[in-house]
Design an enzyme around this catalytic site. Sequence first.
Site, PDB file in Angstrom:
ATOM      1  N   ARG A 105       0.815  -1.218   0.000  1.00 45.39           N
ATOM      2  CA  ARG A 105       0.000   0.000   0.000  1.00 45.39           C
ATOM      3  C   ARG A 105       0.848   1.268   0.000  1.00 45.39           C
ATOM      4  O   ARG A 105       0.436   2.277  -0.582  1.00 45.39           O
ATOM      5  CB  ARG A 105      -0.951  -0.007   1.195  1.00 45.39           C
ATOM      6  CG  ARG A 105      -2.110  -0.960   0.958  1.00 45.39           C
ATOM      7  CD  ARG A 105      -3.097  -0.966   2.083  1.00 45.39           C
ATOM      8  NE  ARG A 105      -4.359  -1.541   1.634  1.00 45.39           N
ATOM      9  CZ  ARG A 105      -5.332  -1.931   2.448  1.00 45.39           C
ATOM     10  NH1 ARG A 105      -5.186  -1.810   3.756  1.00 45.39           N
ATOM     11  NH2 ARG A 105      -6.437  -2.431   1.956  1.00 45.39           N
ATOM     12  N   LYS A 107     -18.841 -17.235   2.579  1.00 45.93           N
ATOM     13  CA  LYS A 107     -20.286 -17.184   2.774  1.00 45.93           C
ATOM     14  C   LYS A 107     -21.056 -16.491   1.658  1.00 45.93           C
ATOM     15  O   LYS A 107     -20.603 -15.487   1.119  1.00 45.93           O
ATOM     16  CB  LYS A 107     -20.581 -16.460   4.097  1.00 45.93           C
ATOM     17  CG  LYS A 107     -20.026 -17.213   5.298  1.00 45.93           C
ATOM     18  CD  LYS A 107     -20.594 -16.680   6.599  1.00 45.93           C
ATOM     19  CE  LYS A 107     -19.992 -15.351   6.932  1.00 45.93           C
ATOM     20  NZ  LYS A 107     -20.439 -14.737   8.144  1.00 45.93           N
ATOM     21  N   GLY A 152      -9.714  -8.920  -0.452  1.00 48.71           N
ATOM     22  CA  GLY A 152      -8.468  -9.004   0.296  1.00 48.71           C
ATOM     23  C   GLY A 152      -7.878 -10.401   0.329  1.00 48.71           C
ATOM     24  O   GLY A 152      -6.685 -10.590   0.085  1.00 48.71           O
ATOM     25  N   GLY A 169     -12.754  -4.034   0.934  1.00 50.51           N
ATOM     26  CA  GLY A 169     -14.118  -3.568   1.190  1.00 50.51           C
ATOM     27  C   GLY A 169     -14.621  -2.628   0.108  1.00 50.51           C
ATOM     28  O   GLY A 169     -15.755  -2.733  -0.357  1.00 50.51           O
TER      29      GLY A 169
HETATM   30  P1  ADP Z   1     -12.196 -12.073  -0.207  1.00 54.17           P
HETATM   31  O1  ADP Z   1     -11.484 -11.414   0.960  1.00 54.17           O
HETATM   32  O2  ADP Z   1     -11.275 -12.320  -1.355  1.00 54.17           O
HETATM   33  O3  ADP Z   1     -13.431 -11.316  -0.599  1.00 54.17           O
HETATM   34  P2  ADP Z   1     -13.647 -13.867   1.501  1.00 54.17           P
HETATM   35  O4  ADP Z   1     -13.259 -13.056   2.695  1.00 54.17           O
HETATM   36  O5  ADP Z   1     -15.041 -13.807   1.060  1.00 54.17           O
HETATM   37  O6  ADP Z   1     -12.670 -13.517   0.276  1.00 54.17           O
HETATM   38  O7  ADP Z   1     -13.349 -15.406   1.779  1.00 54.17           O
HETATM   39  C1  ADP Z   1     -12.093 -15.907   2.079  1.00 54.17           C
HETATM   40  C2  ADP Z   1     -12.158 -17.126   2.961  1.00 54.17           C
HETATM   41  O8  ADP Z   1     -13.053 -18.101   2.480  1.00 54.17           O
HETATM   42  C3  ADP Z   1     -10.813 -17.809   3.065  1.00 54.17           C
HETATM   43  O9  ADP Z   1     -10.289 -17.602   4.355  1.00 54.17           O
HETATM   44  C4  ADP Z   1     -11.108 -19.273   2.780  1.00 54.17           C
HETATM   45  O10 ADP Z   1     -10.456 -20.168   3.666  1.00 54.17           O
HETATM   46  C5  ADP Z   1     -12.606 -19.350   2.964  1.00 54.17           C
HETATM   47  N1  ADP Z   1     -13.183 -20.492   2.234  1.00 54.17           N
HETATM   48  C6  ADP Z   1     -13.090 -20.761   0.917  1.00 54.17           C
HETATM   49  N2  ADP Z   1     -13.699 -21.945   0.633  1.00 54.17           N
HETATM   50  C7  ADP Z   1     -14.190 -22.423   1.785  1.00 54.17           C
HETATM   51  C8  ADP Z   1     -14.901 -23.618   2.139  1.00 54.17           C
HETATM   52  N3  ADP Z   1     -15.239 -24.523   1.228  1.00 54.17           N
HETATM   53  N4  ADP Z   1     -15.234 -23.778   3.436  1.00 54.17           N
HETATM   54  C9  ADP Z   1     -14.900 -22.861   4.366  1.00 54.17           C
HETATM   55  N5  ADP Z   1     -14.217 -21.716   4.088  1.00 54.17           N
HETATM   56  C10 ADP Z   1     -13.867 -21.506   2.822  1.00 54.17           C
HETATM   57 MG    MG Z   2     -11.966 -11.426   3.097  1.00 53.23          MG
END
Ligand code: ADP
Ligand code: MG
Length: 396
Positions: free
Chosen positions: A36, A203, A353, A376
């Site tokens: 950053r 989720k 992130g 975010g």
């Molecule tokens: P980003 O920050 O890229 O938007 P998220 O915060 O939505 O991504 O999700 C990231 C998390 O999702 C990771 O820590 C990963 O371990 C978890 N994840 C991915 N697939 C699964 C799964 N099948 N079951 C539980 N957690 C999962």
């Molecule tokens: Mg995340």
Amino acid sequence: MAKMTIEDLDLKDKKVLVRVDFNVPLKDGVITDDTRIKAALPTIKYVLDHDGKAILFSHLGRVKTEEDKAGKSLAPVAKRLSELLGKEVTFVPETRGEKLEAAIAGMKDGDVVLFENTRFEDIDGKKESKNDPELGKYWASLGDVFVNDAFGTAHRAHASNVGIASTGIPTVAGFLMEKEINFVGGLVENPKRPMVAILGGAKVSDKIGVIENLIDKADKILIGGGMTYTFYKALGHSVGKSICELDKVDLAKSLLEKADGKIILPIDTVCADDFSNDAHTEIHEKNVPDDLEGLDIGPKTVELFTKELQGAKSVVWNGPMGVFELSNFAKGTIGVCKAIAELPDAITIIGGGDSAAAAEQLGFADKFTHISTGGGASLELLEGKTLPGLAAINDK
Ligand code: ADP
Ligand code: MG
């Protein structure tokens, strides 16, 4: 961009307030990732090259109590910034007051001052985070013009971005802000087609807004990660012990109907008997056995997603395909990274992130057109929301 940028201003002899995003990870006072800081350099250098005085400020972490201040000072950032710029950076360990005002009064053209973590103002009444108008006014009074380059905070209306801007001081975007808006915002609003979105993460509830917005805008939406199982449930598959949001199953059903075939779900899953690298694993097609949980997309899904990506002219990826933090469940994310990396002439963007961290960790970071620095903020752009920090910048 429809907003004014730093290139629209005459900076000579001006006190240029620059809201940067120096919210870097620190461990025992040591910066563990300076991405950053590096991302803010083009804007800072531009101010210096055009004979302005750069007055920099940023938040760092969350600060609610006096104790929270420990380890949240921007002092280590000033040191790193000075190394990167190859010039002195005067650090003022205050967010207001005589010392800060004196430091600014003593600045010559081409000088750099960084003042303390803006969230130190949150201890007494959340002045920064609640956009206290008096605070925004005070900070605005320290400069002649305001450059907002903190894309990572653009989804928040805080005193250090929206507050300063709303005093009427000339407010423009810095280069990072401009780049992020052009890439992430541009991909959503005016994508090169076909446009493919790859969505994963833990989720559905985190990504509903993104799915809803992209259903109309993407040509295909590939879904992986923990979200898969809420959609599986909606289709009547068994999900075993996989992460599944029962209160979102109806929503998943309606999204599938609305998507009219645009949503493509995994066809196989890596199932484990424990959330660990030592777990026993099996690959199952669609249905997850009762005593197992799905932690990654399977090899046939990687093949399917690779095929679905062929011919894409733009790709946005948000959310890992599995629990990539555990090497035994990183293959799906690696496979998808590889498929995106090998696309001959697509604009490829990561917004999120953990996805950015995954690409970095798995060695694919340099293969993408753009990796957003703001998890975010990029999520909200993908949701089609207006970012208050961006809205407060003067129109061209
Ligand atoms: P980003 O920050 O890229 O938007 P998220 O915060 O939505 O991504 O999700 C990231 C998390 O999702 C990771 O820590 C990963 O371990 C978890 N994840 C991915 N697939 C699964 C799964 N099948 N079951 C539980 N957690 C999962
Ligand atoms: Mg995340």
